[in-house]
Design a protein around this motif. Structure first.
Motif, PDB file in Angstrom:
ATOM      1  N   SER A  73       2.077 -48.416   6.416  1.00 39.45           N
ATOM      2  CA  SER A  73       1.220 -47.236   6.601  1.00 39.45           C
ATOM      3  C   SER A  73       1.246 -46.306   5.393  1.00 39.45           C
ATOM      4  O   SER A  73       0.265 -45.631   5.104  1.00 39.45           O
ATOM      5  N   ASP A  74       2.370 -46.240   4.662  1.00 40.50           N
ATOM      6  CA  ASP A  74       2.447 -45.408   3.462  1.00 40.50           C
ATOM      7  C   ASP A  74       3.472 -46.014   2.507  1.00 40.50           C
ATOM      8  O   ASP A  74       4.144 -46.997   2.823  1.00 40.50           O
ATOM      9  N   LYS A  75       3.580 -45.417   1.322  1.00 46.72           N
ATOM     10  CA  LYS A  75       4.465 -45.966   0.285  1.00 46.72           C
ATOM     11  C   LYS A  75       5.930 -45.865   0.679  1.00 46.72           C
ATOM     12  O   LYS A  75       6.724 -46.757   0.356  1.00 46.72           O
ATOM     13  N   LYS A  76       6.299 -44.787   1.347  1.00 49.17           N
ATOM     14  CA  LYS A  76       7.696 -44.628   1.746  1.00 49.17           C
ATOM     15  C   LYS A  76       8.123 -45.721   2.716  1.00 49.17           C
ATOM     16  O   LYS A  76       9.168 -46.352   2.542  1.00 49.17           O
ATOM     17  N   LYS A  77       7.304 -45.966   3.739  1.00 49.44           N
ATOM     18  CA  LYS A  77       7.658 -47.011   4.707  1.00 49.44           C
ATOM     19  C   LYS A  77       7.609 -48.396   4.068  1.00 49.44           C
ATOM     20  O   LYS A  77       8.394 -49.280   4.425  1.00 49.44           O
ATOM     21  N   LYS A  78       6.704 -48.587   3.132  1.00 47.71           N
ATOM     22  CA  LYS A  78       6.655 -49.874   2.416  1.00 47.71           C
ATOM     23  C   LYS A  78       7.969 -50.117   1.690  1.00 47.71           C
ATOM     24  O   LYS A  78       8.561 -51.206   1.786  1.00 47.71           O
ATOM     25  N   GLN A  79       8.462 -49.097   0.963  1.00 46.84           N
ATOM     26  CA  GLN A  79       9.723 -49.268   0.235  1.00 46.84           C
ATOM     27  C   GLN A  79      10.889 -49.476   1.197  1.00 46.84           C
ATOM     28  O   GLN A  79      11.799 -50.282   0.929  1.00 46.84           O
ATOM     29  N   GLU A  80      10.882 -48.757   2.333  1.00 49.49           N
ATOM     30  CA  GLU A  80      11.971 -48.930   3.317  1.00 49.49           C
ATOM     31  C   GLU A  80      11.985 -50.353   3.868  1.00 49.49           C
ATOM     32  O   GLU A  80      13.053 -50.972   4.002  1.00 49.49           O
ATOM     33  N   TRP A  81      10.788 -50.891   4.198  1.00 47.81           N
ATOM     34  CA  TRP A  81      10.745 -52.259   4.735  1.00 47.81           C
ATOM     35  C   TRP A  81      11.188 -53.278   3.687  1.00 47.81           C
ATOM     36  O   TRP A  81      11.931 -54.224   4.001  1.00 47.81           O
ATOM     37  N   ILE A  82      10.752 -53.103   2.434  1.00 43.29           N
ATOM     38  CA  ILE A  82      11.156 -54.052   1.383  1.00 43.29           C
ATOM     39  C   ILE A  82      12.674 -54.027   1.197  1.00 43.29           C
ATOM     40  O   ILE A  82      13.332 -55.078   1.114  1.00 43.29           O
ATOM     41  N   GLN A  83      13.261 -52.834   1.131  1.00 44.08           N
ATOM     42  CA  GLN A  83      14.717 -52.738   0.957  1.00 44.08           C
ATOM     43  C   GLN A  83      15.462 -53.325   2.148  1.00 44.08           C
ATOM     44  O   GLN A  83      16.480 -54.013   1.966  1.00 44.08           O
ATOM     45  N   GLY A  88      -9.265 -53.441   0.120  1.00 42.81           N
ATOM     46  CA  GLY A  88      -9.287 -52.176   0.843  1.00 42.81           C
ATOM     47  C   GLY A  88      -7.973 -51.844   1.536  1.00 42.81           C
ATOM     48  O   GLY A  88      -7.911 -50.885   2.294  1.00 42.81           O
ATOM     49  N   LYS A  89      -6.935 -52.633   1.320  1.00 39.11           N
ATOM     50  CA  LYS A  89      -5.634 -52.402   1.938  1.00 39.11           C
ATOM     51  C   LYS A  89      -4.672 -51.853   0.897  1.00 39.11           C
ATOM     52  O   LYS A  89      -4.648 -52.301  -0.254  1.00 39.11           O
ATOM     53  N   LYS A  90      -3.859 -50.896   1.311  1.00 38.86           N
ATOM     54  CA  LYS A  90      -2.876 -50.285   0.429  1.00 38.86           C
ATOM     55  C   LYS A  90      -1.473 -50.559   0.947  1.00 38.86           C
ATOM     56  O   LYS A  90      -1.287 -51.028   2.057  1.00 38.86           O
ATOM     57  N   CYS A  91      -0.492 -50.255   0.082  1.00 37.86           N
ATOM     58  CA  CYS A  91       0.940 -50.391   0.449  1.00 37.86           C
ATOM     59  C   CYS A  91       1.230 -51.820   0.897  1.00 37.86           C
ATOM     60  O   CYS A  91       1.811 -52.060   1.967  1.00 37.86           O
ATOM     61  N   LEU A  92       0.832 -52.799   0.108  1.00 36.84           N
ATOM     62  CA  LEU A  92       1.009 -54.210   0.446  1.00 36.84           C
ATOM     63  C   LEU A  92       2.321 -54.743  -0.098  1.00 36.84           C
ATOM     64  O   LEU A  92       2.805 -54.317  -1.157  1.00 36.84           O
ATOM     65  N   PHE A  93       2.901 -55.712   0.629  1.00 36.76           N
ATOM     66  CA  PHE A  93       4.021 -56.508   0.125  1.00 36.76           C
ATOM     67  C   PHE A  93       3.945 -57.884   0.774  1.00 36.76           C
ATOM     68  O   PHE A  93       3.259 -58.083   1.785  1.00 36.76           O
ATOM     69  N   ILE A  94       4.638 -58.841   0.181  1.00 36.76           N
ATOM     70  CA  ILE A  94       4.551 -60.229   0.618  1.00 36.76           C
ATOM     71  C   ILE A  94       5.950 -60.777   0.842  1.00 36.76           C
ATOM     72  O   ILE A  94       6.892 -60.448   0.108  1.00 36.76           O
ATOM     73  N   ILE A  95       6.102 -61.585   1.884  1.00 39.43           N
ATOM     74  CA  ILE A  95       7.364 -62.274   2.186  1.00 39.43           C
ATOM     75  C   ILE A  95       7.122 -63.768   1.945  1.00 39.43           C
ATOM     76  O   ILE A  95       6.256 -64.378   2.585  1.00 39.43           O
ATOM     77  N   LYS A  96       7.877 -64.331   1.033  1.00 37.52           N
ATOM     78  CA  LYS A  96       7.718 -65.738   0.671  1.00 37.52           C
ATOM     79  C   LYS A  96       8.846 -66.549   1.296  1.00 37.52           C
ATOM     80  O   LYS A  96      10.021 -66.315   1.022  1.00 37.52           O
ATOM     81  N   CYS A  97       8.462 -67.499   2.158  1.00 37.76           N
ATOM     82  CA  CYS A  97       9.422 -68.424   2.760  1.00 37.76           C
ATOM     83  C   CYS A  97       9.190 -69.824   2.189  1.00 37.76           C
ATOM     84  O   CYS A  97       8.316 -70.038   1.335  1.00 37.76           O
ATOM     85  N   ALA A  98       9.961 -70.777   2.664  1.00 36.66           N
ATOM     86  CA  ALA A  98       9.873 -72.125   2.108  1.00 36.66           C
ATOM     87  C   ALA A  98       8.521 -72.759   2.405  1.00 36.66           C
ATOM     88  O   ALA A  98       7.957 -73.467   1.559  1.00 36.66           O
ATOM     89  N   ASP A  99       7.933 -72.512   3.581  1.00 35.02           N
ATOM     90  CA  ASP A  99       6.694 -73.182   3.961  1.00 35.02           C
ATOM     91  C   ASP A  99       5.497 -72.245   4.070  1.00 35.02           C
ATOM     92  O   ASP A  99       4.362 -72.692   4.045  1.00 35.02           O
ATOM     93  N   LYS A 100       5.709 -70.928   4.180  1.00 34.41           N
ATOM     94  CA  LYS A 100       4.611 -69.990   4.362  1.00 34.41           C
ATOM     95  C   LYS A 100       4.871 -68.713   3.582  1.00 34.41           C
ATOM     96  O   LYS A 100       6.004 -68.424   3.173  1.00 34.41           O
ATOM     97  N   THR A 101       3.776 -67.958   3.408  1.00 30.67           N
ATOM     98  CA  THR A 101       3.874 -66.607   2.864  1.00 30.67           C
ATOM     99  C   THR A 101       3.157 -65.659   3.823  1.00 30.67           C
ATOM    100  O   THR A 101       2.188 -66.032   4.472  1.00 30.67           O
ATOM    101  N   PHE A 102       3.646 -64.434   3.893  1.00 35.03           N
ATOM    102  CA  PHE A 102       3.118 -63.455   4.841  1.00 35.03           C
ATOM    103  C   PHE A 102       2.787 -62.175   4.076  1.00 35.03           C
ATOM    104  O   PHE A 102       3.670 -61.600   3.429  1.00 35.03           O
ATOM    105  N   GLU A 103       1.509 -61.772   4.151  1.00 36.76           N
ATOM    106  CA  GLU A 103       1.075 -60.525   3.530  1.00 36.76           C
ATOM    107  C   GLU A 103       1.037 -59.436   4.602  1.00 36.76           C
ATOM    108  O   GLU A 103       0.427 -59.613   5.654  1.00 36.76           O
TER     109      GLU A 103
END
Length: 587
Positions: free
Chosen positions: A287-297, A268-283
């Motif tokens: 709030s929207d696709k534009k902000k998702k792309q800005e945060w990823i970049q 039920g969640k949209k605009c998801l991305f994940i940050i992979k580190c050496a010991d953990k991952t963070f999902e």
């Protein structure tokens, strides 16, 4: 990681504030207090014995900053930890110096805003003492502040201000910069807007806040989604309970091995991305696709900078601006040196040509003198005419050879002059390139003028809309006048009703008089029969016997005090209203 040069700038302000005589010297007791405070805010164990050992031969006199600098480097700056609170460190240095140099009560900014401008000055100032900020960095800071406030600024005032700065070597001190920002000379904004703009630039330049905002984060234990305030810095992504940054809930340490990837929608969640580190991952969910792309970049840019081993973006930009200014300064010095060399060579050639001209004039003068002498001796030496003629031919031949030699030398000098002219042509071409650059700058200004014209057209459209609104207001005013006329008609009706009320008042007075007469008759006839009482009660309902009743306040009506019951009074009102309506219909 904080650089030693940036820390030294803040310490320099504190040291200068303690130097009351402006001789570059501070007493040992004051330096002890300063050293203790520096060690406290930097979380360094303080060693008071080291300061005494450093200056054990200078117990009586003042202490020079040249003597304090080795102690500062060895016992404080070499031991600075990476995680100390640089804001507290700057506030300590700011507290020592700002009260002696500026008063913010007369300015449009608060003390905390002046402190932030002070920190920004230390970041953008040149690495030379006494510290100043040059015109290019002033303009860079003011433009950043204008963008943060989302408001325009007066370009003409700033252009005039730049001309005034030429008299000050195109630079300002920190207190002059705080005053320029505090008087809000280039903007028309209130104190709160200016404070918010300064805070945003402070976070961006000093605290290295690259991006911040609310996002949803998935928990590691309960796997629930919680809204957090995320703050991205060059080497970390911190998340807090809310945007006041008081309660830190966690921190994602970024390094060259981290990566960020987009995820498909799930749970039920949209605009998801994940940050992979050496010991953990963070999902994380934006709030929207534009902000998702800005945060990823933005996160990918931070990781790329860490992989390349570069500084933070603003420090890299500051370094590039300084390198560009240095290259421009070197190019200007080289051009000035070449101009001096060309001018010296030209002056040398001019001197050589002048010397050649003088030699030719002397040769011509000598030839004329010889000719005059020959003419004088010809009359006396007729017999030696042939011998003199041959001698004259020889002399003339020698003169021709000399003239030919001088002509060849003149040709050589003319060749050198042509070379100088070629050099001048190349110099003119360089000047033409410079004029072309100025023409390009003028084209940019014309483009800005066209943009201003577009803005004027938009303003004209707004004025047209304003005229339409005024027409609507005039129509509303006409309707208002109609309502006023209707109200006047109602007032006339009200006056007619008032006249009727006056008539009724007269009738009420007559009824009161009748009531008094009947009351006197009633007093005389109290002993008579009930039939008389009924007649008195039926006398148009104007009189009734006063009987014991409640102790409520006495009712006053148009027909007399306490003459009727409530039911009779309502009946009278109803009859009066019906008569009024019938009279209005008859009219």
């Amino acid at each position: 990681m904080w650089f030693r040069g940036e820390l030294l700038k803040s310490i320099w302000h504190a040291f200068t504030a303690l130097d009351e005589d402006h001789r570059g010297k501070v007493s040992k007791s004051q330096l002890k207090v300063l050293s203790h405070n520096l060690c406290t805010v930097m979380k360094i164990p303080h060693d008071p014995v080291a300061l005494e050992e450093q200056f054990k031969d200078d117990d009586d006199g003042p202490l020079a900053n040249q003597g304090y600098m080795p102690y500062l480097n060895t016992f404080i700056l070499d031991k600075v930890p990476k995680d100390f609170d640089v804001v507290e460190f700057n506030k300590m240095c700011w507290t020592l110096c700002y009260k002696k140099n500026i008063c913010t009560k007369n300015l449009l900014i608060f003390d905390d805003d002046a402190f932030k401008v002070w920190c920004i000055f230390n970041f953008l100032s040149e690495d030379k003492y006494p510290l100043v900020i040059i015109l290019e960095e002033i303009e860079y800071f003011l433009l950043k502040l204008t963008e943060a406030m989302a408001s325009g600024w007066n370009v003409e005032k700033f252009t005039d201000y730049k001309l005034q700065l030429h008299a000050k070597n195109n630079c300002l001190t920190v207190w002059e910069l705080i005053e320029v920002v505090g008087i809000s000379h280039f903007w028309q904004v209130n104190r709160q807007t200016l404070s918010m703009g300064i805070n945003e630039v402070f976070q961006e330049l000093i605290l290295d806040v690259l991006k911040q905002g609310y996002m949803m984060k998935k928990g590691h234990k309960r796997k629930n989604w919680t809204e957090r305030w995320f703050v991205l810095r060059p080497s970390s992504l911190s998340y807090y309970v809310c945007e006041d940054l008081v309660e830190l809930k966690g921190e994602i340490i970024l390094d060259q091995n981290c990566c960020v990837e987009s995820l498909p929608d799930k749970e039920g969640k949209k605009c998801l991305f994940i940050i992979k580190c050496a010991d953990k991952t963070f999902e994380i969910s934006a709030s929207d696709k534009k902000k998702k792309q800005e945060w990823i970049q933005a996160i990918q840019s931070c990781i790329q900078v860490l992989r390349l081993g570069l500084l933070s973006p603003h420090r890299e930009a500051r370094l590039r601006r300084r390198e560009l200014r240095q290259r421009q300064q070197d190019d200007g010095e080289d051009l000035a040196e070449r101009m001096k060399e060309l001018q010296a060579a030209n002056e040398n050639k001019q001197m050589q040509l002048e010397a050649m001209r003088k030699e030719m004039e002397e040769a011509v003068a000598k030839a004329s003198v010889e000719e005059h002498r020959r003419m004088q001796t010809q009359s006396d030496l007729q017999d030696r005419y042939k011998l003199d003629l041959e001698r004259e031919k020889m002399i003339r031949q020698q003169m021709e050879e000399q003239v030919a030699q001088k002509s060849s030398e003149l040709e050589q000098h003319l060749q050198r002059v042509r070379e100088l002219e070629d050099m001048y042509h190349r110099l003119e071409e360089a000047l033409e390139d410079e004029r072309q650059a100025k023409q390009d700058e003028e084209d940019m200004r014309k483009l800005q003028a066209r943009l201003l014209e577009d803005e004027a057209a938009k303003r004209a459209e707004l004025e047209q809309i304003h005229l339409q609104q005024q027409r609507a207001l005039s129509q509303t005013e006409a309707e208002k006048q109609e309502l006023v006329a209707e109200q006047l008609a109602k007032e006339r009706d009200l006056q007619a009703a008032m006249l009727q009320l006056d008539q009724l008042e007269k009738e009420r007075r007559g009824a009161l008089e009748d009531y008094e007469k009947v009351t006197r008759k009633l007093e005389r006839a109290t002993h008579k029969t009930k039939t008389w009482k009924d007649k008195v009660e039926k006398h148009e309902g104007l009189v009734r016997l006063i009987q014991p009743g409640d102790k409520a306040p006495q009712r006053i009506t148009n027909w007399g005090p306490a003459s009727f019951t409530d039911i009779e009074l309502e009946l009278r009102k109803k009859l009066w209203q019906e008569s009024k309506n019938q009279g209005a219909q008859a009219q």
